[in-house]
Design a protein around this motif. Structure first.
Motif, PDB file in Angstrom:
ATOM      1  N   TRP A   1       3.862  -0.088   7.051  1.00 24.95           N
ATOM      2  CA  TRP A   1       4.901   0.924   7.183  1.00 24.95           C
ATOM      3  C   TRP A   1       6.284   0.278   7.149  1.00 24.95           C
ATOM      4  CZ3 TRP A   1       5.875   5.717   6.395  1.00 24.95           C
ATOM      5  CH2 TRP A   1       6.975   6.328   7.000  1.00 24.95           C
ATOM      6  N   ARG A   2       6.364  -0.917   7.767  1.00 27.21           N
ATOM      7  CA  ARG A   2       7.651  -1.612   7.767  1.00 27.21           C
ATOM      8  C   ARG A   2       8.090  -1.904   6.334  1.00 27.21           C
ATOM      9  NH1 ARG A   2       6.474  -4.656  12.260  1.00 27.21           N
ATOM     10  NH2 ARG A   2       5.566  -6.277  10.979  1.00 27.21           N
ATOM     11  N   ALA A   3       7.125  -2.324   5.487  1.00 26.98           N
ATOM     12  CA  ALA A   3       7.463  -2.613   4.092  1.00 26.98           C
ATOM     13  C   ALA A   3       7.006  -1.438   3.246  1.00 26.98           C
ATOM     14  CB  ALA A   3       6.787  -3.900   3.656  1.00 26.98           C
ATOM     15  N   ARG A   4       7.474  -0.228   3.593  1.00 34.38           N
ATOM     16  CA  ARG A   4       6.822   0.944   2.985  1.00 34.38           C
ATOM     17  C   ARG A   4       7.069   1.066   1.488  1.00 34.38           C
ATOM     18  NH1 ARG A   4       9.686   2.410   7.303  1.00 34.38           N
ATOM     19  NH2 ARG A   4      11.813   3.148   6.936  1.00 34.38           N
ATOM     20  N   VAL A   5       8.197   0.589   1.003  1.00 40.23           N
ATOM     21  CA  VAL A   5       8.422   0.693  -0.440  1.00 40.23           C
ATOM     22  C   VAL A   5       7.378  -0.127  -1.181  1.00 40.23           C
ATOM     23  CG1 VAL A   5      10.014   0.248  -2.324  1.00 40.23           C
ATOM     24  CG2 VAL A   5      10.870   1.112  -0.145  1.00 40.23           C
ATOM     25  N   SER A   6       7.217  -1.365  -0.760  1.00 39.07           N
ATOM     26  CA  SER A   6       6.254  -2.209  -1.479  1.00 39.07           C
ATOM     27  C   SER A   6       4.833  -1.693  -1.275  1.00 39.07           C
ATOM     28  CB  SER A   6       6.431  -3.672  -1.056  1.00 39.07           C
ATOM     29  OG  SER A   6       5.326  -4.119  -0.344  1.00 39.07           O
ATOM     30  N   SER A   7       4.527  -1.163  -0.092  1.00 38.80           N
ATOM     31  CA  SER A   7       3.180  -0.605   0.123  1.00 38.80           C
ATOM     32  C   SER A   7       2.954   0.591  -0.777  1.00 38.80           C
ATOM     33  CB  SER A   7       3.004  -0.147   1.569  1.00 38.80           C
ATOM     34  OG  SER A   7       3.454  -1.122   2.450  1.00 38.80           O
ATOM     35  N   LEU A   8       3.980   1.430  -0.870  1.00 39.54           N
ATOM     36  CA  LEU A   8       3.858   2.636  -1.693  1.00 39.54           C
ATOM     37  C   LEU A   8       3.636   2.251  -3.154  1.00 39.54           C
ATOM     38  CD1 LEU A   8       4.096   5.695  -1.160  1.00 39.54           C
ATOM     39  CD2 LEU A   8       6.383   5.555  -2.152  1.00 39.54           C
ATOM     40  N   VAL A   9       4.396   1.235  -3.599  1.00 38.49           N
ATOM     41  CA  VAL A   9       4.232   0.783  -4.984  1.00 38.49           C
ATOM     42  C   VAL A   9       2.810   0.269  -5.205  1.00 38.49           C
ATOM     43  CG1 VAL A   9       4.955  -0.945  -6.650  1.00 38.49           C
ATOM     44  CG2 VAL A   9       6.667   0.294  -5.331  1.00 38.49           C
ATOM     45  N   SER A  10       2.319  -0.526  -4.250  1.00 38.09           N
ATOM     46  CA  SER A  10       0.946  -1.040  -4.389  1.00 38.09           C
ATOM     47  C   SER A  10      -0.049   0.089  -4.487  1.00 38.09           C
ATOM     48  CB  SER A  10       0.568  -1.886  -3.162  1.00 38.09           C
ATOM     49  OG  SER A  10       1.366  -3.006  -3.078  1.00 38.09           O
ATOM     50  N   VAL A  11       0.048   1.028  -3.543  1.00 34.37           N
ATOM     51  CA  VAL A  11      -0.935   2.109  -3.497  1.00 34.37           C
ATOM     52  C   VAL A  11      -0.851   2.953  -4.763  1.00 34.37           C
ATOM     53  CG1 VAL A  11      -1.546   4.245  -2.317  1.00 34.37           C
ATOM     54  CG2 VAL A  11      -1.064   2.197  -0.994  1.00 34.37           C
ATOM     55  N   THR A  12       0.371   3.263  -5.193  1.00 34.84           N
ATOM     56  CA  THR A  12       0.509   4.128  -6.365  1.00 34.84           C
ATOM     57  C   THR A  12      -0.003   3.436  -7.622  1.00 34.84           C
ATOM     58  OG1 THR A  12       2.582   4.730  -5.326  1.00 34.84           O
ATOM     59  CG2 THR A  12       2.099   5.735  -7.436  1.00 34.84           C
ATOM     60  N   THR A  13       0.419   2.193  -7.834  1.00 32.90           N
ATOM     61  CA  THR A  13      -0.005   1.529  -9.074  1.00 32.90           C
ATOM     62  C   THR A  13      -1.517   1.389  -9.108  1.00 32.90           C
ATOM     63  OG1 THR A  13       0.383  -0.593  -8.055  1.00 32.90           O
ATOM     64  CG2 THR A  13       2.113   0.236  -9.459  1.00 32.90           C
ATOM     65  N   LEU A  14      -2.088   0.940  -7.983  1.00 27.86           N
ATOM     66  CA  LEU A  14      -3.542   0.790  -7.961  1.00 27.86           C
ATOM     67  C   LEU A  14      -4.226   2.133  -8.135  1.00 27.86           C
ATOM     68  CD1 LEU A  14      -4.909  -1.682  -5.329  1.00 27.86           C
ATOM     69  CD2 LEU A  14      -5.287  -1.605  -7.772  1.00 27.86           C
ATOM     70  N   GLY A  15      -3.697   3.161  -7.476  1.00 20.39           N
ATOM     71  CA  GLY A  15      -4.292   4.495  -7.558  1.00 20.39           C
ATOM     72  C   GLY A  15      -4.319   4.986  -8.988  1.00 20.39           C
ATOM     73  N   VAL A  16      -3.200   4.796  -9.688  1.00 20.64           N
ATOM     74  CA  VAL A  16      -3.131   5.226 -11.088  1.00 20.64           C
ATOM     75  C   VAL A  16      -4.148   4.439 -11.920  1.00 20.64           C
ATOM     76  CG1 VAL A  16      -1.676   5.199 -13.138  1.00 20.64           C
ATOM     77  CG2 VAL A  16      -0.761   6.022 -10.982  1.00 20.64           C
ATOM     78  N   GLY A  17      -4.208   3.151 -11.689  1.00 21.46           N
ATOM     79  CA  GLY A  17      -5.159   2.324 -12.440  1.00 21.46           C
ATOM     80  C   GLY A  17      -6.593   2.763 -12.189  1.00 21.46           C
ATOM     81  N   ILE A  18      -6.937   2.944 -10.920  1.00 19.95           N
ATOM     82  CA  ILE A  18      -8.310   3.348 -10.583  1.00 19.95           C
ATOM     83  C   ILE A  18      -8.611   4.721 -11.176  1.00 19.95           C
ATOM     84  CG2 ILE A  18      -9.849   3.997  -8.696  1.00 19.95           C
ATOM     85  CD1 ILE A  18      -8.318   2.047  -6.934  1.00 19.95           C
ATOM     86  N   GLY A  19      -7.681   5.646 -11.007  1.00 12.80           N
ATOM     87  CA  GLY A  19      -7.904   7.013 -11.477  1.00 12.80           C
ATOM     88  C   GLY A  19      -8.116   7.060 -12.977  1.00 12.80           C
ATOM     89  N   ALA A  20      -7.219   6.389 -13.719  1.00 12.35           N
ATOM     90  CA  ALA A  20      -7.314   6.436 -15.182  1.00 12.35           C
ATOM     91  C   ALA A  20      -8.610   5.778 -15.656  1.00 12.35           C
ATOM     92  CB  ALA A  20      -6.111   5.749 -15.803  1.00 12.35           C
TER      93      ALA A  20
END
Lengths: 914, 121
Positions: free
Chosen positions: A111-130
């Motif tokens: 949560w402290r590094a929420r921007v980088s966490s969000l980027v990680s989760v989103t990029t991975l999520g998109v990759g996994i989903g596609a």
């Protein structure tokens, strides 16, 4: 005999590599057994073909990742199942406390590094989903066997000729194959039909199929209700019987179980319902909803064809191979037997026969397209994994001070590693969740967007195991790089880490090399994908610029087929279409009306061989294949197909001798360099098309005179080059079915109801089918390329965006790391512009290497697209150049933001910090 | 050392795959792949038993002494196959206890299911 061949084969090495997923302790104990089991499974898979082998490897990899990771997290030997655990309760408690502590702590730090966490989760999520979405499509369409028992043994059998490898067979051929080819256990044949059924006031035409009695035995399917027809019912003069599809039975007959044995009207004649097929039985096409006996002799008689012999191919053939017979052996025997048949029957139009697996025949064409998409999403997934890895390394380097403090306070190294791993796992889990949502949406979108371009598309459903695979892969990536970062960060360099104090750690040379390597790979992969998308866009643009040869705006087409028992004579047929044309001409907004058996892009063509009168040499005797298009009066004026020489058909052609208008391709082919007008040609034999098109009475034995030359029309699709083709007046070939073409002043589809009304006014029992606007047909013909282009472009944009994040992340991090150095340089007089340039060039250097590597990859990879591009080469230098510049520009933009920040560093501030 | 009944019950219920593995080994000692094969035959591959899953179940069974390694495999055994496994006395008793549990479950289901059957008929 101890052990196997001392030199391991490639597959053995691969199997051993899979074992590395398991912890060493487990591997040492069970490795031999595992290898043995996998080997046996692999051998069994190989026996069932390449497809099964592919499935084996996917399953084995999935198995290894899942069980390997599970075994590492929760060793089976200690797995909690009940109270007799060999570990002490206290031990367990401790672990659980640690875990919940770690989770809480990890959540806080994420949560402290929420921007980088969000980027990680989103990029991975998109990759996994596609990846999941595309793999789901590939799995259902290409990898899943067809829905018939032992479907591996089913083959499609074809006649071959000069123009086609997949020609239809004549009825005697099918009977001979059934009898003489011992590799075939069963042989069945089918043709597609459309039948009229009553619906409310009017009549509706539904797609169906005529099947031979042996067809279901071949497929190995039984009706859900009632029974299939017998050989006796599949004979001329047999009773009128019908089987219904599950959907038709449910939707039109309310799933009435007593329907079997009752009669329903088909084409106005009572038919006894013999049975209902099981749900999901969709043979031969997904739309087929009723089946009647094939009775090929009856078909021929209906079409007025006497004694066709083997010259007329109109049957599609499917065979089931006898147990233990391979494809190649069966094909060899088929070809041997067919050569014997052809030697005995010289009238045979075809030159041989071949077979392919039914699976290949069904999905073969889209297979390469789908595998290309799979490669594309795999690249997206890899790029997103690289991003996550980069972020994990950056985070852990940045936290080396924190780790040193913890270590100094007495935290065991294993605990620190566990802590960091918990963070990675949480990111992986969140990304997996997001990926599920994304995959669900994308799969739905794919199925609806693809329309008819994907066979078996109706069967697509999100596959849980695919999802698990993608999630496991991303989790493993997160863990792997988290582990790398964790180990390097938790190295007990307490004094060193503490000495650096609040300045943040500086990463080692190996780490920064790894990070730039990851970025180079990302840029390279994004570039390769972008190039593929660029090629498809370029080719799609060219496709839309093709001149189809006709005017497609404001034209309605609809088909009317006259039943032969009510329209026996040519005069009746002509009178009907004359009457209809006259009535429709009178409708408001109609400027011209004509008829055509084969309107452009509506694919109801038929072909025969023809020869020119002045041909003499023997090698010309077989003639050339040319399509026939039967058209009404003033067709050329109404359709906008230009007459370049000579004249349109008119009423004077009704009584006269046979005439034709030929297209330019045919004129060039038959009379190169000469004027085709007034020349004569004749039909020499070899006809292929629908059964109705085979009736000889339509083809004059004598010479046909050319009265006009017309422009070429793209008939099958915009991609297909025009073929030789000639137009014949409907008046001289009174075909009982035709499409009506209506040119209007406004939206052509607004005329549909009026047209139906006019048809009903002439004959209440007729159905109007295949209603389209010509514009709609043109659009539909580019649907496949449009779909492919959109999809690949989407992936390419995602990939580029992810790569941009990668470049940005590394540059921003390196600027953060070099704050002091930059501060010192600026204090010594370096200007902001100079610092900016340095940082931007640093980013650009990595990107240029990436682009260079990517271009090489694109040159090799784009060959896979060769079947999908139209009008350009897959090595088109313009596309490569533009894409390379575009990617460099994106990379430049990504490094500019950190560069700007670097140039704004306040030297006094930085120097005071230290 | 005889186990108490409650000790045996502590293992229940067994996972379906574990039941099938015990069942396969109870017919006689066998090597790993042999066990996998007979489980697949028993269940007709549904649910599928992968190599990885099998060995993790086996590790669990070995750890708890329900299954043991055979120290000297039969003389005609294929040496490539590696270790043979046999069911232990404890394993046998756990398996029968699981059978007993299943019978109770089945009886409960049947007593509940019969009225429904009549409704269908």
């Amino acid at each position: 005999m101890l052990g196997r061949d001392p030199r391991p084969t490639a597959s053995e090495r691969l199997l051993r590599a899979l074992l590395l997923a398991y912890p060493r302790r487990f591997r040492d104990r069970f490795g031999r057994g595992l290898i043995d089991g996998l080997h046996e499974d692999l051998r069994a898979a190989r026996r069932s073909g390449r497809l099964a082998t592919g499935r084996f490897w996917i399953a084995a990899a999935r198995d290894a990742v899942i069980h390997g990771v599970l075994e590492r997290i929760a060793p089976s030997a200690r797995r909690a199942r009940h109270s007799t655990l060999p570990i002490t309760p206290g031990h367990l408690e401790l672990r659980v406390t640690h875990l919940s502590q770690d989770v809480r702590f990890a959540l806080r730090s994420l949560w402290r590094a929420r921007v980088s966490s969000l980027v990680s989760v989103t990029t991975l999520g998109v990759g996994i989903g596609a990846t999941t979405a595309i793999f789901t499509v590939v799995d259902t369409v290409v990898l899943e066997p067809l829905p018939y028992p032992e479907s591996d043994a089913l083959v499609a059998v074809y006649r071959t000729s000069e123009t086609s490898d997949r020609g239809a067979a004549a009825a005697p051929d099918v009977r001979d194959w059934d009898e003489l080819v011992t590799s075939f256990q069963d042989v069945g044949a089918w043709t597609e039909i459309a039948s009229d059924f009553e619906e409310g006031e009017g009549v509706v035409q539904l797609p169906g199929s005529r099947l031979s009695a042996g067809m279901l035995r071949t497929l190995g399917v039984s009706p859900a209700l009632g029974r299939w027809f017998t050989e006796d019912e599949d004979r001329i003069g047999g009773p009128d019987v019908i089987l219904l599809g599950h959907a038709m039975w449910r939707d039109r007959f309310g799933a009435d179980p007593d329907l079997v044995g009752r009669t329903i009207l088909r084409n106005g004649d009572p038919h006894t319902v013999l049975g209902v097929m099981p749900e999901g039985f969709r043979f031969p096409t997904p739309e087929t909803e009723h089946w009647v006996p094939l009775r090929d002799d009856e078909l021929l008689r209906l079409a007025g064809i006497e004694n066709p012999g083997r010259g007329l191919g109109f049957l599609n053939t499917v065979a089931r191979l006898a147990p233990g017979v391979g494809l190649d052996a069966a094909r060899a025997e088929l070809q041997r037997v067919t050569a014997g048949i052809d030697a005995e029957h010289p009238e045979t139009a075809s030159t041989g026969a071949t077979l392919v697996s039914l699976h290949e025949a069904t999905v073969g064409e889209v297979k390469s397209t789908l595998f290309t998409f799979l490669a594309a999403v795999a690249i997206v997934l890899l790029i997103s994994c690289a991003n996550v890895a980069n972020l994990a390394i950056a985070r852990s380097s940045a936290r080396s001070t924190e780790m040193s403090v913890r270590s100094a306070l007495g935290a065991a190294r294993a605990r620190l590693v566990q802590l960091l791993l918990t963070e990675s796992a949480l990111v992986g889990l969140a990304a997996g969740g997001l990926g599920i949502l994304f995959a669900l949406g994308l799969t739905g979108l794919l199925t609806s967007m693809s329309g008819d371009t994907i066979p078996r598309g109706y069967a697509i459903e999100l596959d849980g195991s695919v999802l698990a695979f993608a999630a496991a892969l991303s989790l493993a990536t997160g863990l792997l790089f988290g582990l790398f970062a964790a180990v390097s960060a938790s190295r007990p360099r307490i004094s060193e880490g503490l000495k650096e104090g609040g300045r943040g750690g500086s990463s080692g040379r190996a780490t920064s090399f790894l990070r730039s390597g990851l970025v180079v790979a990302q840029v390279a992969m994004a570039l390769a994908l972008m190039t593929g998308a660029g090629l498809l866009i370029n080719s799609y643009y060219r496709l839309t610029q093709v001149d189809a040869g006709f005017e497609h705006e404001n034209v309605l087409t609809a088909r009317v087929t006259l039943p032969p028992d009510r329209y026996e004579s040519d005069a009746q047929v002509l009178a009907f279409f004359d009457g209809l044309t006259e009535r429709v001409e009178g409708l408001p907004g109609v400027t011209a009306v004509t008829t055509s058996y084969s309107p452009p892009l509506a694919q109801s063509d038929f072909e025969q061989t023809i020869a020119a009168e002045d041909w003499a040499s023997a090698d010309q005797e077989d003639g050339v294949w040319a399509g026939t298009v039967i058209v009404g009066d003033e067709f050329f004026e109404a359709s906008g197909v230009p007459i370049t020489r000579g004249r349109d058909f008119d009423r004077t052609d009704r009584a006269g001798s046979p005439v034709a208008v030929v297209n330019e391709t045919m004129a060039d082919r038959l009379w190169p360099g000469e004027d085709a007008l007034g020349k004569r040609f004749r039909v020499t034999g070899g006809i292929s098309g629908t059964i109705e098109s085979l009736a000889r009475r339509f083809f004059p034995d004598g010479w046909i005179t050319v009265v006009g030359v017309a422009g070429d029309v793209r008939r099958e699709s915009l991609e297909t080059e025009p073929r030789p083709e000639f137009y014949r007046p409907h008046a001289q070939m009174a075909w009982p079915g035709s499409a009506v073409l209506v040119r209007t002043t406004s939206d052509p589809l607004s005329l549909v109801e009026a047209l139906k009304r006019e048809v009903r006014a002439l004959d209440r029992g007729l159905a109007v089918t295949s209603i389209h606007s010509l514009r709609g047909l043109v659009d539909a013909s580019t649907a496949g390329p449009r779909f492919r282009t959109t999809l690949l472009l989407t992936f390419a944009v995602i990939a580029s965006f992810l790569a941009m994040i990668g470049v940005y992340g590394v540059m921003a991090f390196s600027v953060g790391e070099r704050r002091r150095e930059i501060g010192v340089r600026m204090a010594l007089g370096a200007s902001g512009g100079r610092v900016r340039k340095d940082v931007v060039f640093g980013g650009l250097r990595m990107s240029i290497v990436g682009v260079a590597v990517g271009l090489v990859g694109a040159v090799i990879g784009s060959r896979a697209l060769s079947a999908m591009v139209f009008g350009i080469s897959t090595q088109d230098p313009w596309t490569y150049g533009v894409v390379a510049l575009l990617v460099l520009a994106v990379a430049l933009a990504a490094s500019y933001v950190p560069a700007l920040r670097a140039s704004r560093i306040d030297p006094t501030h930085v120097l005071r910090e230290s | 050392m005889a186990e108490k009944r409650s000790d045996i019950e502590a293992y229940l219920p067994l996972k379906p795959a574990v039941v099938h593995i015990l069942l396969a080994i109870s017919g006689g000692a066998s090597h790993g792949y042999g066990v996998i094969q007979s489980v697949r035959e028993q269940t007709e591959g549904r649910p599928p038993l992968s190599n990885g899953a099998f060995y993790r179940h086996l590790a669990w069974l070995l750890e708890r002494g329900l299954v043991a390694e055979v120290e000297r495999p039969p003389r005609d055994a294929d040496p490539r196959r590696g270790t043979h496994y046999r069911i232990t006395e404890l394993g046998d008793r756990v398996l029968s206890a699981e059978g007993g549990r299943m019978r109770e479950v089945l009886a409960a289901i049947e007593s509940k299911a019969s009225p429904t059957d009549e409704r269908i008929a």
